[in-house]
Design an enzyme around this catalytic site. Structure first.
Site: not given
Ligand SMILES: NC(=O)c1ccc[n+]([C@@H]2O[C@H](COP(=O)([O-])OP(=O)(O)OC[C@H]3O[C@@H](n4cnc5c(N)ncnc54)[C@H](OP(=O)(O)O)[C@@H]3O)[C@@H](O)[C@H]2O)c1
Length: 395
Positions: A200, A293
């Site tokens: 991001c 950001h």
């Molecule tokens: N947030 C941002 O601004 C942003 C920006 C760019 C990229 N990203 C990337 O996007 C990805 C997701 O980020 P996020 O912020 O959405 O994270 P998050 O809020 O922690 O959500 C993670 C998701 O993955 C699932 N998950 C976790 N462990 C798992 C497993 N072992 N098997 C299958 N599913 C699993 C979770 O399900 P449960 O609810 O069941 O735990 C949830 O749906 C990351 O790689 C992050 O680096 C994020």
């Protein structure tokens, strides 16, 4: 008329191409040419093409997954057909599994959908495109399994972003890098494809840098970020850590900004990406804003550049005509105290990049830029890549 109605009405007209079961159809004047090179219908003179592509979200309950659902429902080309998460959430309906934190309500049909495990066997085979918002450790393991099973995966996760045969794409900046998919398929024997969007904080600065590079030739970039808490995911930063505070460290973020920007600004020669030679150095900080950001950037260029010329290059940098594209990709503020996260992150549905404070310094041009990290920086980024994949015939 609903999709099914349209489908039924059109189906009675002999000579028209049949839509894949479960899909809607879009009518075109008889004899017109298919815009989709990989159209399943094959022959490209027809009366109809498939309208709705069935899509799924891997990691649908998280911060980015929720934004994806908000942005896809409704969508002119995509229909949500699968939601996956961890084993803890599997088997629950979405409203129970997800702590919904997006401003608009959960779409009613999504709320009642049963979340399944993140496993190719659990996702219907007529789903063509999967948006992945999984933790990178999980993405690294399961994304190749989905691609091997034939799915096209447009992923947010940081795994494989700098792999030689994986396109890392911001559609307005380097759409041609999708050509790497052919290399990827040849090398790995995959039917599906894996495409990444950048981190991001990288997405926020690369469009203005691309505008400067095209006009003046980029040589050096220095950037310091002020990143919102949603960038760490819902469980990422506790209130005790971040309220009344700033944290001058985000693990791995500096390196991502430095390497991903060089790959994004690089040239695709038909076989590989020649990374851009600009020297990029980043310092990343977490601050107590919710979304958006903000970044302070110093950019040095081959050719001399005035703030006025830089502003013109940025403001004129073209957007695309995809469903989620902003009308103007980069807005340039004249006010020295803009952009600001609270005021500007939702510009053009959270898909615009804002810049401001352009001035000359001894280290080149200085400017500030801002983008919504979970929309333009994550969900919107992979959605836009999905739209580009459809436009370019990869679905
Ligand atoms: N947030 C941002 O601004 C942003 C920006 C760019 C990229 N990203 C990337 O996007 C990805 C997701 O980020 P996020 O912020 O959405 O994270 P998050 O809020 O922690 O959500 C993670 C998701 O993955 C699932 N998950 C976790 N462990 C798992 C497993 N072992 N098997 C299958 N599913 C699993 C979770 O399900 P449960 O609810 O069941 O735990 C949830 O749906 C990351 O790689 C992050 O680096 C994020």
């Amino acid at each position: 008329m609903g999709l099914q109605d349209e489908n039924d009405a059109a189906g009675s007209d002999s000579g028209l191409v049949e839509a894949r079961p479960g899909r809607g159809v879009r009518s075109f004047p008889a004899g017109s040419r298919c815009a989709y090179p990989n159209c399943f219908a094959g022959g490209h003179t027809y009366g109809q093409v498939p309208m709705t592509v069935l899509v799924g979200v891997l990691g649908a309950t998280g911060a980015v997954g929720q934004r994806l659902i908000q942005m896809i429902d409704p969508h002119p080309d995509f229909e949500l057909a699968a939601l996956t998460a961890s084993a803890d959430s599997a088997g629950k309906d979405y409203r129970t599994a997800a702590k919904w934190r997006v401003e608009s309500p959960i779409p009613a049909d999504v709320a009642d959908t049963t979340v399944v495990e993140t496993d190719p066997d659990e996702v219907p085979s007529d789903v063509d495109l999967l948006f992945s918002s999984l933790p990178s450790s999980v993405g690294e393991r399961v994304e190749p399994e989905f691609v091997e099973a034939g799915y096209v995966v447009s992923s947010n996760s940081s795994n494989s972003r700098t792999a030689d045969d994986v396109p890392l794409t911001i559609p307005e900046v380097n759409a041609d890098h999708l050509g790497l998919i052919e290399v990827q398929r040849d090398e790995r024997g995959w039917d599906g494809a894996l495409v990444k969007n950048p981190n991001c904080s990288t997405i926020t600065m690369v469009p203005p840098l691309a505008a400067l590079d095209e006009a003046f030739g980029l040589t050096d970039v220095r950037v310091s970020t002020l990143q919102a808490v949603s960038g760490a995911g819902y469980d990422g930063v506790t209130s005790m850590e971040i309220i009344d505070n700033a944290i001058p460290h985000i693990g791995g973020e500096e390196q991502k900004m430095e390497t991903e920007s060089q790959k994004l600004l690089g040239e695709f020669d038909g076989a590989e990406i020649q990374w851009h030679a600009a020297d990029v150095a980043a310092s990343c900080n977490r601050i107590p804003t919710l979304d958006g950001h903000l970044e302070n950037v110093w950019a040095d260029t081959d050719a001399d550049v005035t703030p006025e010329a830089a502003a013109e290059a940025m403001a004129d940098y073209p957007s695309l005509d995809l469903p989620s594209s902003p009308d103007q990709l980069i807005k340039v503020f004249e006010e020295p105290d803009r952009p600001q996260p609270r005021l500007d992150r939702m510009a053009e549905n959270g898909m615009q990049v804002s810049t401001g404070g352009l001035r000359e310094t001894t280290d080149g041009l200085q400017f500030n830029c801002l983008a919504h990290n979970t929309m333009r920086g994550a969900a919107g980024a992979s959605l836009l890549n999905g739209e580009l994949l459809l436009e370019e015939g990869y679905l």
